[in-house]
Design an enzyme around this catalytic site. Structure first.
Site, PDB file in Angstrom:
ATOM      1  N   ARG A  46      -2.779 -10.902  11.912  1.00  0.00           N
ATOM      2  CA  ARG A  46      -3.041 -10.156  11.710  1.00  0.00           C
ATOM      3  C   ARG A  46      -3.917  -9.184  10.607  1.00  0.00           C
ATOM      4  O   ARG A  46      -4.674  -8.660  10.324  1.00  0.00           O
ATOM      5  CB  ARG A  46      -1.816  -8.879  10.757  1.00  0.00           C
ATOM      6  CG  ARG A  46      -0.540  -8.477  12.392  1.00  0.00           C
ATOM      7  CD  ARG A  46       0.201  -7.919  12.199  1.00  0.00           C
ATOM      8  NE  ARG A  46       0.606  -7.074  11.183  1.00  0.00           N
ATOM      9  CZ  ARG A  46       1.891  -6.721  10.453  1.00  0.00           C
ATOM     10  NH1 ARG A  46       2.561  -7.602   9.473  1.00  0.00           N
ATOM     11  NH2 ARG A  46       1.683  -6.013   9.007  1.00  0.00           N
ATOM     12  N   LYS A  51       0.644  -1.384   0.071  1.00  0.00           N
ATOM     13  CA  LYS A  51       0.244   0.077  -0.011  1.00  0.00           C
ATOM     14  C   LYS A  51       0.467   1.289   0.329  1.00  0.00           C
ATOM     15  O   LYS A  51       0.398   2.065  -0.671  1.00  0.00           O
ATOM     16  CB  LYS A  51      -0.919   0.328   1.329  1.00  0.00           C
ATOM     17  CG  LYS A  51      -1.726   0.804   1.377  1.00  0.00           C
ATOM     18  CD  LYS A  51      -2.725   0.288   1.597  1.00  0.00           C
ATOM     19  CE  LYS A  51      -2.992   0.661   3.355  1.00  0.00           C
ATOM     20  NZ  LYS A  51      -2.503   1.933   3.715  1.00  0.00           N
ATOM     21  N   ARG A 103      11.472 -12.360  12.458  1.00  0.00           N
ATOM     22  CA  ARG A 103      10.931 -11.197  13.227  1.00  0.00           C
ATOM     23  C   ARG A 103       9.933 -11.760  13.694  1.00  0.00           C
ATOM     24  O   ARG A 103       9.244 -12.198  12.828  1.00  0.00           O
ATOM     25  CB  ARG A 103      10.662  -9.540  12.932  1.00  0.00           C
ATOM     26  CG  ARG A 103      12.140  -8.610  12.485  1.00  0.00           C
ATOM     27  CD  ARG A 103      11.886  -7.514  11.333  1.00  0.00           C
ATOM     28  NE  ARG A 103      10.450  -6.673  12.752  1.00  0.00           N
ATOM     29  CZ  ARG A 103       9.408  -6.168  12.248  1.00  0.00           C
ATOM     30  NH1 ARG A 103       9.162  -6.228  10.980  1.00  0.00           N
ATOM     31  NH2 ARG A 103       9.312  -5.591  12.852  1.00  0.00           N
ATOM     32  N   ARG A 159      -9.830   4.820   8.566  1.00  0.00           N
ATOM     33  CA  ARG A 159      -9.930   2.931   8.937  1.00  0.00           C
ATOM     34  C   ARG A 159     -10.938   2.186  10.280  1.00  0.00           C
ATOM     35  O   ARG A 159     -11.231   1.188   9.306  1.00  0.00           O
ATOM     36  CB  ARG A 159      -8.823   3.034  11.042  1.00  0.00           C
ATOM     37  CG  ARG A 159      -7.308   2.931  10.617  1.00  0.00           C
ATOM     38  CD  ARG A 159      -6.975   2.312  11.896  1.00  0.00           C
ATOM     39  NE  ARG A 159      -5.368   2.893  11.482  1.00  0.00           N
ATOM     40  CZ  ARG A 159      -4.982   2.609  10.478  1.00  0.00           C
ATOM     41  NH1 ARG A 159      -5.069   1.243   9.368  1.00  0.00           N
ATOM     42  NH2 ARG A 159      -3.219   2.551  10.248  1.00  0.00           N
ATOM     43  N   ARG A 176      10.373 -12.472   4.898  1.00  0.00           N
ATOM     44  CA  ARG A 176      11.373 -12.006   5.101  1.00  0.00           C
ATOM     45  C   ARG A 176      13.009 -12.291   6.090  1.00  0.00           C
ATOM     46  O   ARG A 176      12.258 -12.540   6.987  1.00  0.00           O
ATOM     47  CB  ARG A 176      10.353 -10.869   6.043  1.00  0.00           C
ATOM     48  CG  ARG A 176      10.067  -9.780   4.785  1.00  0.00           C
ATOM     49  CD  ARG A 176       8.671  -9.420   4.908  1.00  0.00           C
ATOM     50  NE  ARG A 176       8.753  -7.987   6.193  1.00  0.00           N
ATOM     51  CZ  ARG A 176       8.921  -6.819   6.186  1.00  0.00           C
ATOM     52  NH1 ARG A 176       9.086  -6.367   5.023  1.00  0.00           N
ATOM     53  NH2 ARG A 176       9.230  -6.463   6.984  1.00  0.00           N
TER      54      ARG A 176
END
Ligand SMILES: [Zn+2]
Length: 217
Positions: free
Chosen positions: A171, A13, A160, A88, A127
């Site tokens: 999430r 985004k 992470r 939001r 990642r």
């Protein structure tokens, strides 16, 4: 044009917001940037927001809304803007609608970046971050020469917690739960436009731009 950009974490985004805004020659306005500008500028709203953030609390809607109102009142936003990170939720969307009506205008289009959950997981779970210099690598898209070692500094790479599959899926669930009502709100308003956010970055921008052209008049 007055555009809102929505999309799940991992949809790219931020990158798309930048490209689309520059194509349209309008400012990209993200809540993150507004918060930082207010905090570093030492405004009353920034001081308030910082108190909440320092406590680890969410900045309340009315503080966010007041900052957005200030930002949208600036000269460079008069002819258009691209909002990233706001609204939001439906109450914020309703406030934004009223605010723009006071300015004598309204949103033109809400772009919804659409990515399958599995694709987001593929992007984010690959990642690996360097413990020493913080550089982020990707097992598939940007792998280091030696597995587990940072090419830049020789440091050790680790995953992470935010990049673990179960964290990403959680999430995404939270995102869908919070955003679904917002998506239906804008669908009802007749200004929602989905954009397939898979494939090369430039292709996604092109898709977004052709979607925007359909709403240009
Ligand atoms: Zn490193």
């Amino acid at each position: 044009m007055r555009v809102v950009l929505v999309g799940p974490p991992g949809a790219g985004k931020g990158t798309q917001a930048q490209f689309i805004a520059s194509h349209l020659s309008i400012p990209k306005i993200s809540t993150g940037d507004i918060f930082r500008a207010n905090v570093s500028g030492g405004t009353e709203l920034g001081r308030l927001a910082k108190e909440y953030m320092d406590r680890g609390d969410l900045v309340p809607d009315e503080v966010t809304v007041a900052m957005v109102r200030d930002r949208l009142s600036e000269d460079d936003a008069k002819e258009g803007f691209l909002l990233d990170g706001f609204p939001r939720n439906v109450p914020q969307a309703e406030v934004l609608k009223k605010m723009l009506a006071e300015f004598g205008t309204s949103l033109d289009v809400v772009l919804n970046l659409v990515v399958e959950d599995d694709e987001v997981v593929r992007r984010l779970a690959g990642r690996r971050t360097c413990r020493s210099c913080g550089k982020v690598w990707h097992l598939v898209f940007d792998p280091p020469a030696t597995e587990g070692v940072c090419d830049a500094c020789g440091g050790e790479l680790f995953q992470r917690d935010d990049d673990r599959e179960e964290t990403i899926r959680r999430r995404l669930e939270v995102y869908q739960e919070q955003t679904a009502p917002l998506i239906s709100f804008y669908a009802d308003e007749g200004i929602l436009q989905g954009v397939d956010a898979t494939g090369p970055v430039e292709e996604i921008t092109q898709r977004a731009m052709s979607a925007l052209r359909r709403f240009a008049d």
